[in-house]
Design an enzyme around this catalytic site. Structure first.
Site, PDB file in Angstrom:
ATOM      1  N   ARG A  40       0.818  -1.213   0.000  1.00 44.91           N
ATOM      2  CA  ARG A  40       0.000   0.000   0.000  1.00 44.91           C
ATOM      3  C   ARG A  40       0.845   1.253   0.000  1.00 44.91           C
ATOM      4  NH1 ARG A  40      -3.971  -0.692   4.940  1.00 44.91           N
ATOM      5  NH2 ARG A  40      -2.007  -1.422   5.842  1.00 44.91           N
ATOM      6  N   ALA A  78      -0.252 -10.318   1.784  1.00 47.99           N
ATOM      7  CA  ALA A  78      -1.069  -9.195   2.246  1.00 47.99           C
ATOM      8  C   ALA A  78      -2.310  -9.702   2.969  1.00 47.99           C
ATOM      9  CB  ALA A  78      -1.476  -8.319   1.055  1.00 47.99           C
ATOM     10  N   ARG A  80      -5.246  -8.631   6.490  1.00 47.16           N
ATOM     11  CA  ARG A  80      -5.573  -7.934   7.730  1.00 47.16           C
ATOM     12  C   ARG A  80      -5.174  -8.877   8.850  1.00 47.16           C
ATOM     13  NH1 ARG A  80      -9.843  -6.553  11.637  1.00 47.16           N
ATOM     14  NH2 ARG A  80      -9.801  -4.308  11.907  1.00 47.16           N
ATOM     15  N   TYR A 149      -9.978 -13.661  12.767  1.00 40.62           N
ATOM     16  CA  TYR A 149      -8.791 -13.739  11.922  1.00 40.62           C
ATOM     17  C   TYR A 149      -8.560 -15.167  11.444  1.00 40.62           C
ATOM     18  CZ  TYR A 149      -3.845 -13.895  10.650  1.00 40.62           C
ATOM     19  OH  TYR A 149      -2.661 -14.111  10.003  1.00 40.62           O
TER      20      TYR A 149
END
Length: 325
Positions: A40, A78, A80, A149
């Site tokens: 990012r 990549a 979260r 998660y």
């Protein structure tokens, strides 16, 4: 019959992260390779054969066509990541948006672009949060994620394997436990700070068993999985193949720092009770529970051994940490 191949062009997502930086540097120093580093925020490219691709927060709608052009293998880091104090209105929805839908979006575009192999970096949290004595996790165990998660990583795994079956793109899934190495943050860094300060720690009577993996060992396995003939369609667990208790880990850190450590033998049941009173039960679980993995299948199928001994990797981590103090 699947055969190994010699990929020379890679797309690495999450290239600015802890693992991503090490992996892109490792791939980039190999002669004749091309590495597309996706992140990012802008990161400098360390070599002429490395190019930067800027992606945005909306991975579920990201257009990857330019980044995928000419690439043979995608390593998807990549994500979260798991956070201690999540401020999202709906953490489960955010994990699913980025980790599941974002992965599906990239994999669909990769398959359309003719990418041969897609490496997905998942998490041991898909297996669960703790293991019983003598019962280490195995890749064949039923998934048992305990938080949003871990659930999102499991859902992404299943979606990617389905895409692989549908399109013929080779999917490889790696589930690491805690990864440590130079630049490590979070709980591992906190432990190093405690050891450095010489604080007496009430962990001398804790005899749990935990698996971890050194950054260099993990990068070695990722690299192997980009070309090995037995990797496609499989889920692999990874570790240093040297499991330790929290007390042993602290002694190894102290040895690397050449410091004395004072571990007070407080009964674990008392530590659990005190942590519960202080509202720190989750923190206590991370220190006291066992979380062990069996990597015998990884070693057998990929003919792999962790190339770096755990104490050597800890010494390297400690040296990097102390040099910045």
């Amino acid at each position: 019959m699947q055969t190994s191949f010699n990929p020379r062009s890679f797309l690495v997502t999450g290239a600015s992260g802890f693992v991503g930086r090490a992996l892109t540097q490792h791939l980039g120093i190999q002669a004749g390779t091309r590495v597309v580093c996706a992140a990012r925020s802008h990161i400098p490219c360390a070599a002429p054969n490395m190019t930067f691709f800027q992606c945005d927060d909306a991975l579920e709608t990201q257009d990857w066509r330019a980044a995928l052009d000419g690439v043979e293998v995608v390593v998807h880091l990549a994500a979260r990541v798991h956070v201690m104090r999540d401020t999202a209105a709906s953490p489960a929805d955010e994990f699913r948006r980025i980790n599941v839908q974002g992965s599906i979006n990239l994999a669909r575009q990769a398959a359309d672009a003719g990418i041969r192999r897609f490496i997905f970096i998942s998490s041991l949290k898909v297996n669960g949060e703790q293991t019983l004595p003598g019962r280490p996790f195995q890749a064949s165990d039923a998934a048992n994620p305990q938080d949003p998660y871990g659930t999102s990583k499991h859902e992404a795994e299943q979606a990617l394997l389905a895409i692989g079956r549908e399109t013929g793109m080779e999917i490889v899934i790696l589930r690491p436990p805690l990864i440590y190495g130079p630049g490590v943050r979070a709980n591992f860094e906190r432990l190093m700070r405690l050891v450095q300060r010489g604080v007496p720690l009430p962990l001398g009577a804790v005899h749990n068993v935990r698996s971890m993996v050194a950054l260099d060992n993990f990068v070695d396995l990722i690299t192997l999985s980009t070309w090995h003939a037995q990797a496609p369609g499989k889920i692999f667990l990874v570790s240093d193949d040297h499991d330790v208790s929290i007390a042993q880990l602290l002694r190894m850190l102290a040895s690397g720092m050449k410091k004395h450590i004072w571990l007070i033998p407080v009964p674990p049941c008392l530590l659990v009770a005190l942590a519960r009173l202080a509202g720190k039960s989750m923190d206590a679980n991370r220190l006291l529970d066992s979380l062990q993995v069996d990597i015998s299948e990884t070693k057998r199928m990929l003919n792999w051994q962790p190339p770096h001994a755990m104490q050597d990797a800890i010494n390297k981590t400690v040296t990097s940490f102390t040099s910045k103090q």
